[in-house]
Design an enzyme around this catalytic site. Structure first.
Site, short mmCIF file in Angstrom:
data_model
loop_
_atom_site.label_atom_id
_atom_site.label_comp_id
_atom_site.label_asym_id
_atom_site.label_seq_id
_atom_site.Cartn_x
_atom_site.Cartn_y
_atom_site.Cartn_z
N ASP A 53 0.81 -1.22 0.00
CA ASP A 53 0.00 0.00 0.00
C ASP A 53 0.84 1.26 0.00
O ASP A 53 0.32 2.37 -0.15
CB ASP A 53 -0.92 0.00 1.23
N LYS B 137 -6.29 -2.39 -6.71
CA LYS B 137 -6.51 -1.84 -5.36
C LYS B 137 -7.74 -0.91 -5.42
O LYS B 137 -8.55 -1.01 -6.33
CB LYS B 137 -5.26 -1.12 -4.89
#
Ligand code: S3P
Length: 441
Positions: free
Chosen positions: A320, A347
Site C-alpha cells: 500500500d 486496489k
C-alpha cells in the site's frame, strides 16, 4: 466533493502518533465477534473502512460498544455463532472487510448479501470466491466476480489445502477464517509470505495455528472449531499511514519528525529499506512489543533522495506504500524503475494508472508499463500546478497531498473524502507538522 489543495510551505517538525493499524483493527473486531464473552480493543482505527466492519459484525450478532476514542468492548457470539443479517451489508470502500467477511460467512449456515461503493464494486472477488466455493459455500456475484454478491454459507464446510495464485493476505485470511468453523485442518500455502496479523491474533486467542517456512513462502494451517478466548487487543500505529509522513519529512528540506508507536511487523515494513535505499535518514527507537506485534518510534529527517530501482524494493513487505514511494521517486535525483506491481491495478483504484496520470499532470516525466512505473526524478521540487483525480482511493489523495509539499505550484486533489477510510486525522496531523494543506468546498 471537498477538494484538497497541497502547497509547499515549510519544513515539517514535531512528534505525532498515526492512527491504529487498519488491518489489525478489522481483525480485532472480527475475531472478538468469534470469541465467547467480552473482548476489549484499544487504539482501534476509527476510519470508515473499520466502521464498516463494525457495522457488519453488529448485523451478525456482535454487541460492540464505544467506550472512548479508539476504545471498544465487543461481546462475541462464538465460533459458529454468526447470525444472518436482515439486510444487505454495505462494505463501503473496504476490500479487507469484504473478503475477510466472505471467509467468515462461508462456513456458517447463513446467507449474507454484500455491496459497496463504486470502487469496491469494481474490485475482483474471484480470488476469494474460488477457494470459498471449494469449501462448500455458494456464492452468487455480479458477472461471477464482482459485488454485489450473496454468500450462502454451509455448516458442513470442508477443510481445504489451498495455494493462492496471487500473494494476498486477504485471500489467505479469508480461507483461514473459513477454517475456524470447519471440522479438520485448513491449509494455505503462500508462495510469498504476506502480512501475518490473522495468524498472530488467532494464536493469541488460543487457536492451533501452525506456520512453517517453505521456499521463500509459508505454509499456514489452522485446526477448526477452536474455542477462542476473549483477549484485550492493543492496536499499534499503522505503518501504511506513517508512510505518508515518512516520505513528506524525507523530501521537505530541513524536516525532523518523530512518529510514535508505529507497528513494525517485518512483513509490513518494506517502506523503510526502500526509502533508506534512496538515502533517507530514518532511525527506529524505543522498540517494544504491543499486542503481539513489534512497535517502535520512527524518527525521520530530510535527506537528498536518489533514485531507487526494483533492487531496493521488496513488494512482499510493502504494497500500500507504493503510491507515496512513487512521489518520493519524483522528487529524487535520477530515474526509478518499479516492476512486478500488477497487483496495484486492482486496489481501491488502478494505482499505476492513477499515479502516472497525477504525476504527469504535475510536470513529472513518468512512463507506465503493464506492471510498474518508470519515474524520472526531478532532483528537487516538481513543477506541480496540476489537478489529480483520486478515483475514490485514499492513498492516491494522500500521496499527492505529500507531493504538493515539494511542488513549485499547488497540487489540487479532486476529492479529499476518501482519506476518511483509513486516516481521518491526516490533514490536521500534517498541518500540525507544518504542511500546507487546505480543504476547498
Ligand atoms: C490487507 C492486505 C492487502 C492490503 C490491504 C490490507 C489486509 O491486500 O493491500 O490494504 O488487511 O489483509 P491484498 O491481500 O489484496 O494484497
Amino acid at each position: 466533493m471537498p477538494k484538497l489543495l497541497a502547497t509547499s510551505r515549510k519544513a515539517l517538525a514535531g512528534t505525532v502518533r498515526v492512527p491504529g493499524d487498519k488491518s489489525i483493527s478489522h481483525r480485532a473486531l472480527m475475531l472478538s465477534t468469534l470469541a465467547v464473552g467480552r473482548s476489549e480493543v484499544t487504539g482501534l482505527l476509527e476510519g470508515e473502512d473499520v466502521l464498516a466492519t463494525a457495522a457488519a459484525m453488529r448485523a451478525m450478532g456482535a454487541k460492540i460498544n464505544r467506550l472512548g476514542e479508539g476504545h471498544y468492548e465487543v461481546f462475541g457470539v462464538g465460533v459458529g455463532g454468526l447470525l444472518e443479517p436482515d439486510d444487505v451489508i454495505d462494505m463501503g470502500n473496504s476490500g479487507t472487510s469484504t473478503r475477510l467477511l466472505m471467509g467468515l460467512v462461508a462456513s456458517h449456515d447463513i446467507t449474507v448479501m454484500m455491496t459497496g461503493d463504486a470502487s469496491l464494486r469494481g474490485r475482483p472477488m474471484g480470488r476469494v470466491i474460488t477457494p470459498l466455493s471449494s469449501i462448500g459455500a455458494e456464492i452468487t456475484a455480479r458477472d461471477g466476480r464482482f459485488l454485489p454478491l450473496a454468500v450462502q454459507g454451509t455448516d458442513e464446510a470442508l477443510p481445504v489445502d489451498y495455494t493462492p495464485p496471487v500473494a494476498s493476505a486477504q485471500v489467505k485470511s479469508a480461507v483461514l477464517l473459513a477454517g475456524l468453523n470447519t471440522l479438520g485442518r485448513t491449509v494455505v500455502r503462500e508462495k510469498t509470505a504476506t502480512r501475518d496479523h490473522t495468524e498472530r491474533m488467532l494464536t493469541a486467542m488460543g487457536a492451533d495455528v501452525r506456520v512453517t517456512e517453505q521456499a521463500g513462502g509459508r505454509v499456514v494451517s489452522i485446526e477448526g472449531l477452536p474455542e477462542l478466548t476473549p483477549v484485550s487487543f492493543s492496536v499499534p500505529g499503522d505503518i501504511s499511514s506513517a508512510a505518508f509522513v515518512l516520505v513528506a519529512a524525507s523530501i521537505v528540506p530541513g524536516s525532523d519528525v518523530t512518529l510514535e508507536g508505529v507497528g513494525l511487523n517485518p512483513l509490513r515494513t518494506g517502506i523503510l529499506p526502500a526509502l533508506r535505499s534512496m538515502g533517507a535518514d530514518i532511525e527506529i527507537v524505543n522498540e517494544s512489543t504491543l499486542g503481539g506485534e513489534p512497535v517502535g518510534d520512527i524518527r525521520v529527517r530530510a535527506a537528498r533522495l536518489k533514485a531507487t530501482s526494483d533492487v531496493g524494493v521488496d513488494p512482499s513487505t510493502m504494497i500500500d506504500e507504493f503510491p507515496v514511494l512513487f512521489c518520493a521517486a519524483a522528487v529524487a535525483e535520477g530515474t526509478s524503475r518499479f516492476m512486478g506491481l500488477e497487483e496495484l491495478r486492482v486496489k481501491e483504484s488502478d494505482r499505476l494508472a492513477a499515479m502516472a496520470a497525477g504525476l504527469a499532470a504535475n510536470g513529472v516525466k513518468v512512463e507506465e508499463t503493464p506492471d510498474g512505473l518508470i519515474v524520472h526524478g526531478m532532483g528537487g521540487k516538481v513543477p506541480g500546478g496540476g489537478a489529480v483525480q483520486t478515483h475514490l482511493d485514499h492513498r492516491i489523495a494522500m500521496s499527492f497531498a505529500v507531493l504538493g509539499q515539494m511542488a513549485k505550484s499547488p497540487v489540487t486533489i479532486d476529492d479529499a473524502a476518501p482519506i476518511q477510510t483509513s486516516f481521518p486525522s491526516f490533514i490536521d496531523l500534517m498541518a500540525d507538522l507544518g504542511a500546507g494543506l487546505s480543504l476547498d468546498g
